[in-house]
Design a protein around this motif. Structure first.
Motif, mmCIF file in Angstrom:
data_model
loop_
_atom_site.group_PDB
_atom_site.id
_atom_site.type_symbol
_atom_site.label_atom_id
_atom_site.label_comp_id
_atom_site.label_asym_id
_atom_site.label_seq_id
_atom_site.Cartn_x
_atom_site.Cartn_y
_atom_site.Cartn_z
ATOM 1 N N LYS A 82 0.780 -1.128 0.147
ATOM 2 C CA LYS A 82 0.067 0.035 -0.106
ATOM 3 C C LYS A 82 0.834 1.010 0.057
ATOM 4 C CE LYS A 82 -4.036 -2.174 1.726
ATOM 5 N NZ LYS A 82 -5.207 -2.361 2.840
ATOM 6 N N ARG A 83 2.011 1.011 -0.047
ATOM 7 C CA ARG A 83 3.039 2.271 -0.005
ATOM 8 C C ARG A 83 3.042 2.845 -1.485
ATOM 9 N NH1 ARG A 83 8.264 0.105 1.749
ATOM 10 N NH2 ARG A 83 7.618 -1.774 0.686
ATOM 11 N N TYR A 84 2.696 1.928 -2.637
ATOM 12 C CA TYR A 84 3.176 2.291 -3.788
ATOM 13 C C TYR A 84 1.884 2.493 -4.550
ATOM 14 C CZ TYR A 84 7.819 1.043 -3.377
ATOM 15 O OH TYR A 84 9.218 0.966 -2.915
ATOM 16 N N PHE A 85 1.941 3.140 -5.884
ATOM 17 C CA PHE A 85 0.779 3.459 -6.644
ATOM 18 C C PHE A 85 0.357 1.878 -7.467
ATOM 19 C CE2 PHE A 85 2.301 7.724 -6.533
ATOM 20 C CZ PHE A 85 1.240 8.383 -6.529
ATOM 21 N N GLU A 86 -0.739 1.559 -7.897
ATOM 22 C CA GLU A 86 -1.276 0.416 -8.606
ATOM 23 C C GLU A 86 -1.030 0.917 -9.851
ATOM 24 O OE1 GLU A 86 -3.293 -2.111 -10.854
ATOM 25 O OE2 GLU A 86 -4.115 -0.276 -10.681
ATOM 26 N N TYR A 87 -0.291 -0.432 -10.661
ATOM 27 C CA TYR A 87 0.141 -0.326 -11.864
ATOM 28 C C TYR A 87 -1.080 0.421 -12.901
ATOM 29 C CZ TYR A 87 1.876 -1.888 -16.517
ATOM 30 O OH TYR A 87 2.319 -2.094 -17.599
ATOM 31 N N ALA A 88 -2.284 -0.215 -12.921
ATOM 32 C CA ALA A 88 -3.216 0.101 -14.075
ATOM 33 C C ALA A 88 -3.799 1.354 -13.992
ATOM 34 C CB ALA A 88 -4.099 -1.213 -14.048
ATOM 35 N N GLY A 89 -3.568 1.987 -12.697
ATOM 36 C CA GLY A 89 -4.563 3.292 -12.682
ATOM 37 C C GLY A 89 -3.687 4.616 -12.083
ATOM 38 N N ALA A 90 -2.897 4.026 -10.934
ATOM 39 C CA ALA A 90 -2.168 5.089 -10.114
ATOM 40 C C ALA A 90 -2.819 6.371 -9.976
ATOM 41 C CB ALA A 90 -0.841 5.226 -11.087
ATOM 42 N N ALA A 91 -2.172 7.623 -10.376
ATOM 43 C CA ALA A 91 -2.946 8.998 -10.169
ATOM 44 C C ALA A 91 -3.598 9.464 -11.442
ATOM 45 C CB ALA A 91 -1.970 9.960 -9.416
ATOM 46 N N GLY A 92 -3.794 8.698 -12.321
ATOM 47 C CA GLY A 92 -4.580 9.352 -13.568
ATOM 48 C C GLY A 92 -3.840 8.866 -14.851
ATOM 49 N N GLY A 93 -4.458 8.721 -15.967
ATOM 50 C CA GLY A 93 -3.726 8.021 -17.177
ATOM 51 C C GLY A 93 -3.627 9.162 -18.395
ATOM 52 N N TYR A 94 -2.657 8.638 -19.173
ATOM 53 C CA TYR A 94 -1.965 9.780 -20.309
ATOM 54 C C TYR A 94 -1.764 8.797 -21.386
ATOM 55 C CZ TYR A 94 -2.013 13.204 -16.631
ATOM 56 O OH TYR A 94 -2.295 14.198 -15.535
ATOM 57 N N MET A 95 -1.338 9.118 -22.349
ATOM 58 C CA MET A 95 -0.900 8.560 -23.651
ATOM 59 C C MET A 95 -0.011 9.186 -24.640
ATOM 60 S SD MET A 95 -3.494 5.871 -25.740
ATOM 61 C CE MET A 95 -3.948 7.418 -26.759
ATOM 62 N N ASP A 96 1.044 8.336 -25.111
ATOM 63 C CA ASP A 96 2.051 9.279 -26.149
ATOM 64 C C ASP A 96 1.272 9.104 -27.351
ATOM 65 O OD1 ASP A 96 2.605 6.453 -27.175
ATOM 66 O OD2 ASP A 96 4.656 6.984 -27.238
ATOM 67 N N LEU A 97 1.844 9.553 -28.576
ATOM 68 C CA LEU A 97 1.271 9.664 -29.800
ATOM 69 C C LEU A 97 1.093 8.289 -30.298
ATOM 70 C CD1 LEU A 97 0.429 11.410 -32.165
ATOM 71 C CD2 LEU A 97 2.808 11.292 -32.765
ATOM 72 N N TYR A 98 1.791 7.413 -29.930
ATOM 73 C CA TYR A 98 1.767 5.786 -30.678
ATOM 74 C C TYR A 98 0.987 4.848 -29.862
ATOM 75 C CZ TYR A 98 5.580 8.050 -33.150
ATOM 76 O OH TYR A 98 5.943 9.157 -34.035
ATOM 77 N N GLY A 99 0.296 5.379 -28.738
ATOM 78 C CA GLY A 99 -0.776 4.640 -28.122
ATOM 79 C C GLY A 99 -0.308 3.833 -26.958
ATOM 80 N N TYR A 100 1.071 4.236 -26.381
ATOM 81 C CA TYR A 100 1.672 3.773 -25.190
ATOM 82 C C TYR A 100 0.785 4.637 -23.957
ATOM 83 C CZ TYR A 100 4.777 1.232 -28.380
ATOM 84 O OH TYR A 100 5.309 0.358 -29.153
ATOM 85 N N PRO A 101 0.242 3.760 -23.138
ATOM 86 C CA PRO A 101 -0.529 4.459 -21.946
ATOM 87 C C PRO A 101 0.567 4.484 -20.810
ATOM 88 C CG PRO A 101 -1.326 2.296 -22.025
ATOM 89 C CD PRO A 101 -0.343 2.263 -23.236
ATOM 90 N N PHE A 102 0.542 5.523 -19.982
ATOM 91 C CA PHE A 102 1.201 5.647 -18.731
ATOM 92 C C PHE A 102 0.534 6.613 -17.803
ATOM 93 C CE2 PHE A 102 2.046 9.191 -21.499
ATOM 94 C CZ PHE A 102 2.398 10.373 -20.507
ATOM 95 N N CYS A 103 0.761 6.527 -16.437
ATOM 96 C CA CYS A 103 0.128 7.113 -15.422
ATOM 97 C C CYS A 103 0.880 8.014 -14.493
ATOM 98 C CB CYS A 103 -0.374 6.040 -14.555
ATOM 99 S SG CYS A 103 -1.488 4.996 -15.179
#
Length: 342
Positions: free
Chosen positions: A124-145
């Motif tokens: 519980k000290r760490y963010f969760e992989y799939a959502g964390a603190a909100g999602g973004y994406m690069d031009l080529y479709g790679y999502p990150f948070c």
């Protein structure tokens, strides 16, 4: 008292997850929210458990497993609450988790949806992989948070405790206006599972709505409870759905360039799977690209509709350069580093 919010948990043979995590949802949800479990044709004793141990929870029984996307579409078609919350069955919520997102949505009709800050249930000290603190994406479709870029997951030290506009909110815990969900066509049922929430959120952003992460609300997500990271089925769905999403939503000026680059990047990923001893995942990438080519003509009307309804304004949360270059060549491993000036 009328229930303003429907908290909808989609279940498929998830008895143990319901038994472990549903009590926190029931106990920490206010009286103006209704907890609903929509069952996707389970064959275990989930329904008996719910009727026996959670009598306050409303049941919506679907006749078979429609997957994540269509399961939610069919359920939300049956409700008329002002807001709905798409909530995974492996989420532990915290006291007051609903107040800040709903208060923010109440404040601005241009806000279509919101998500809380999501931390890992396992640590519980760490963010969760799939959502964390909100999602973004690069031009080529790679999502990150905010809090997770590729495999690098940050410890939560308060660095993302300010509300922020995001491109996509995770489907693990997504607050959304019910009318907006329905008007936008809901989740793409053709995706079955994986990245369908990114597609929906991108569609909404293109049409002028905003989405926000509200870190004053915190939940904990197990993650990976359905398909693990090395599952070829998950690899197939992620690659196929990502390509379909790009085709549906990319502006015409970007589409041809992005798809050319993705051709090479996808086969590079398949080669990496082969060289690291995962031939089934390599084959899944090939099958995903083949499925995309087969399905592409059926998605042309959806693309045309999206282009008609898009405002044409640039989306600030869609990064205009390559995440792969920034991460692997420039060493930018966190959201803060990505947003820092060169």
């Amino acid at each position: 008292m009328n229930k303003r919010v429907a908290i909808i948990i989609l279940n498929w043979n998830g008895r143990e997850l319901l038994k472990r995590f549903l009590p926190s949802v029931v106990s920490h949800s206010p009286e103006w929210a209704e907890v609903i479990v929509a069952d996707n044709g389970s064959t275990d004793d989930s329904i008996d458990l719910l009727r026996t141990e959670f009598p306050s929870v409303r049941l919506i029984l679907l006749d078979r497993n429609y997957g994540f996307a269509e399961g939610y579409n069919r359920t939300i078609a049956q409700i008329d609450h002002e807001y709905c919350v798409l909530l995974n069955s492996d989420i532990e919520v915290t006291p007051g988790w609903m107040e800040a997102p709903v208060r923010l949505l109440d404040s601005d009709p241009a806000l279509a949806g919101a998500q809380p800050k999501i931390r890992s249930w396992r640590d519980k000290r760490y963010f969760e992989y799939a959502g964390a603190a909100g999602g973004y994406m690069d031009l080529y479709g790679y999502p990150f948070c905010r809090g997770r870029v590729f495999h690098v997951v940050e410890e939560d030290e308060g660095q993302y405790d300010t509300p922020a506009d995001i491109l996509w909110a995770t489907g693990a815990c997504l607050f959304i206006r019910t009318t907006v969900y329905k008007e936008a066509g809901g989740l793409d049922a053709g995706f079955f599972a994986h990245q369908e929430e990114i597609d929906l959120c991108w569609r909404l952003r293109s049409r002028g709505y905003r989405l926000v992460c509200v870190p004053q609300s915190v939940v904990y997500h197990v993650g990976g409870a359905t398909l693990d990271a090395e599952n070829p089925r998950k690899t197939f769905l992620n690659f196929r759905n990502n390509l379909l999403m790009l085709y549906k939503n990319l502006p015409e000026a970007d589409l041809r360039h992005v798809m050319r680059v993705r051709f090479w990047l996808d086969y590079l990923a398949a080669t990496q799977f082969l060289l690291t001893g995962h031939p089934k995942n390599a084959w899944a990438v090939y099958k995903a690209r083949k499925a995309y080519r087969t399905l592409k003509p059926t998605y042309t009307p959806l693309r045309e509709q999206n282009m008609r309804e898009a405002t044409g304004s640039p989306i600030p949360e869609l990064m205009r350069h390559s995440l792969l270059v920034a991460f692997y060549l420039k060493g930018k491993k966190t959201f803060q580093a990505l947003r820092a000036r060169p």
